[in-house]
Design a protein around this motif. Structure first.
Motif, PDB file in Angstrom:
ATOM      1  N   THR A  45       0.838   1.655  -6.398  1.00 17.09           N
ATOM      2  CA  THR A  45       1.279   0.763  -5.321  1.00 17.09           C
ATOM      3  C   THR A  45       1.304  -0.694  -5.763  1.00 17.09           C
ATOM      4  O   THR A  45       1.718  -1.558  -5.008  1.00 17.09           O
ATOM      5  CB  THR A  45       0.361   0.899  -4.095  1.00 17.09           C
ATOM      6  OG1 THR A  45      -0.976   0.670  -4.527  1.00 17.09           O
ATOM      7  CG2 THR A  45       0.473   2.264  -3.473  1.00 17.09           C
ATOM      8  N   GLY A  52       0.796  -1.230   0.000  1.00 17.11           N
ATOM      9  CA  GLY A  52       0.000   0.000   0.000  1.00 17.11           C
ATOM     10  C   GLY A  52       0.821   1.269   0.000  1.00 17.11           C
ATOM     11  O   GLY A  52       0.262   2.351   0.130  1.00 17.11           O
ATOM     12  N   SER A  53       2.118   1.173  -0.123  1.00 15.43           N
ATOM     13  CA  SER A  53       2.941   2.383  -0.126  1.00 15.43           C
ATOM     14  C   SER A  53       4.153   2.186  -1.031  1.00 15.43           C
ATOM     15  O   SER A  53       4.965   1.284  -0.817  1.00 15.43           O
ATOM     16  CB  SER A  53       3.381   2.682   1.306  1.00 15.43           C
ATOM     17  OG  SER A  53       4.588   3.382   1.329  1.00 15.43           O
ATOM     18  N   ASN A  54       4.234   3.011  -2.057  1.00 14.55           N
ATOM     19  CA  ASN A  54       5.340   2.858  -3.008  1.00 14.55           C
ATOM     20  C   ASN A  54       6.051   4.193  -3.212  1.00 14.55           C
ATOM     21  O   ASN A  54       5.545   5.076  -3.887  1.00 14.55           O
ATOM     22  CB  ASN A  54       4.793   2.342  -4.342  1.00 14.55           C
ATOM     23  CG  ASN A  54       5.871   2.231  -5.396  1.00 14.55           C
ATOM     24  OD1 ASN A  54       7.062   2.277  -5.082  1.00 14.55           O
ATOM     25  ND2 ASN A  54       5.472   2.096  -6.636  1.00 14.55           N
ATOM     26  N   PRO A  55       7.235   4.369  -2.662  1.00 13.60           N
ATOM     27  CA  PRO A  55       7.957   5.637  -2.806  1.00 13.60           C
ATOM     28  C   PRO A  55       8.736   5.749  -4.114  1.00 13.60           C
ATOM     29  O   PRO A  55       9.327   6.796  -4.380  1.00 13.60           O
ATOM     30  CB  PRO A  55       8.918   5.608  -1.617  1.00 13.60           C
ATOM     31  CG  PRO A  55       9.196   4.173  -1.412  1.00 13.60           C
ATOM     32  CD  PRO A  55       7.968   3.418  -1.819  1.00 13.60           C
TER      33      PRO A  55
END
Lengths: 158, 223
Positions: free
Chosen positions: B154, B140-143
């Motif tokens: 994500t 749920g989190s893609n930097p």
């Protein structure tokens, strides 16, 4: 249990082919190592050359996939010994796997077609593809930039 | 024994395994085949999503760190992981061969090496996951931006953590199975049984884990 030990005797691993079998293991290990190094070399070349997406890059990726299948053949055939099992038995394992031919082609084509349709008819989808993302400097010292991870993660466009 | 080897064998006449393979081994093969479909479905879902998306992060920009060296080393760490798994697969083959020759001490030696290899691989994966998590990547989190600097989704991290996690879970269970095999070998269970077929079945599972890594490694880190 009688069956078990009987089968074992039939397989008959005499002492004369013990050393030969060990040689084969090292030979296959060497092949696997070489194939992995070639894969890595191609991957590194794709990175260094900074290739644009296109025919040449896809061809290199295809080559990597071919090498992957070659490695899989060595592992299944020699390490897992399937090549030395009875042909009928090997077929009961291998033939169902041919389902993957359809599985891969159908689904990748479907994904591709879906993307094409959205790019053609869904303006929002296309716009999203041209939005720039704030590039985060990836430093070794972790922790301090932890919060930036949540800023531009695409949540707002969901 | 000699007669079966020289005369034409009627495999399907009854009274024997027509495949000349012990029952448990046949079932292990069929289990692995079904597991191949599970992993195949995961990887194909990943591929389909990638084909349905305009941009995708470049693995060389994402996975470029090495413990103690910092970042800027694409492919290096994953090469190490791949090599560890291949070597542990080789030691497993040697354990199986030693078992066929009824050499208990060699089986113990090679099983221990295989277990060490598996633990090394899991440690590498733990380090990589922790490192990525510190960079802000998680389910749920893609930097990481796409290859061309555009906004990514994500999906990248979701698939990465799910599939490498599922593979890592297989490695973990493989290590546990190998430890059980080691204990059974040390307890002379197989010596009393008269054969080391159990090691062969554990070996099949372990090679399969290596096999899946060949695919996961290619799909996530190379292409």
């Amino acid at each position: 249990m009688e069956h078990t030990s009987e089968v074992l005797h039939h397989e008959g691993h005499g002492h004369h082919d013990a050393t030969e079998g060990k040689k084969e293991v090292w030979r296959i290990t060497l092949y696997l190592t070489i194939l992995t190094l070639v894969e890595l070399a191609i991957g590194y070349y794709m990175y260094k050359a900074g290739l644009e997406n296109g025919f040449f890059k896809n061809m290199l990726k295809g080559l990597i996939v071919a090498l992957m299948m070659w490695k899989a053949f060595y592992i299944v055939g020699y390490f897992m010994h399937l090549k030395h099992e009875l042909r009928n038995f090997a077929l009961t394992v291998v033939v169902p796997l041919f389902l993957f031919i359809w599985f891969i082609i159908a689904f990748l084509a479907d994904g591709n077609s879906y993307n094409h349709l959205r790019n053609t008819y869904d303006k929002n989808h296309q716009e999203r593809a041209s939005l720039k993302m704030e590039k985060k400097e990836v430093e070794h010292g972790h922790g301090k930039e932890h919060h930036t991870g949540e800023g531009h993660t695409g949540e707002e466009l969901k | 024994m000699a007669t079966t080897a020289t005369t034409k064998t009627k495999w399907w006449a009854g009274g024997r395994s027509p495949f000349n393979v012990e029952y448990g081994k046949v079932m292990m093969w069929y289990f692995l085949m079904s597991d191949a479909f599970t992993f195949g479905a995961f990887l194909i879902a990943y591929g389909t999503t990638r084909f349905a998306t305009n941009g995708w992060p470049d693995p060389n920009q994402v996975f470029n760190s090495f413990p103690g060296l910092g970042s800027g080393f694409p492919l290096l760490f994953v090469s190490l992981m791949t090599f560890i798994l291949i070597v542990s697969s080789v030691t497993m083959v040697l354990a199986v061969k030693a078992g066929q020759e009824m050499k208990k001490n060699e089986v113990v030696k090679y099983l221990i090496w295989t277990i060490i290899g598996g633990i090394c691989f899991l440690s590498c994966q733990a380090w990589e996951w922790a490192h990525l998590h510190h960079e802000g990547a998680w389910w749920g989190s893609n930097p990481f931006p796409n290859h061309d600097g555009t906004l990514s989704s994500t999906n990248f991290t979701n698939f990465f953590f799910t599939i490498t996690g599922f593979h890592g879970f297989h490695v973990l269970s493989g290590v546990v199975i190998n430890i059980v095999m080691l204990i059974m070998t040390l307890n002379d269970t197989f010596e009393k049984r008269g054969h080391y077929l159990m090691i062969e079945k554990a070996g099949l599972y372990w090679h399969f884990v290596d096999l899946v890594w060949v695919f996961v490694f290619t799909c996530f880190y190379l292409i």
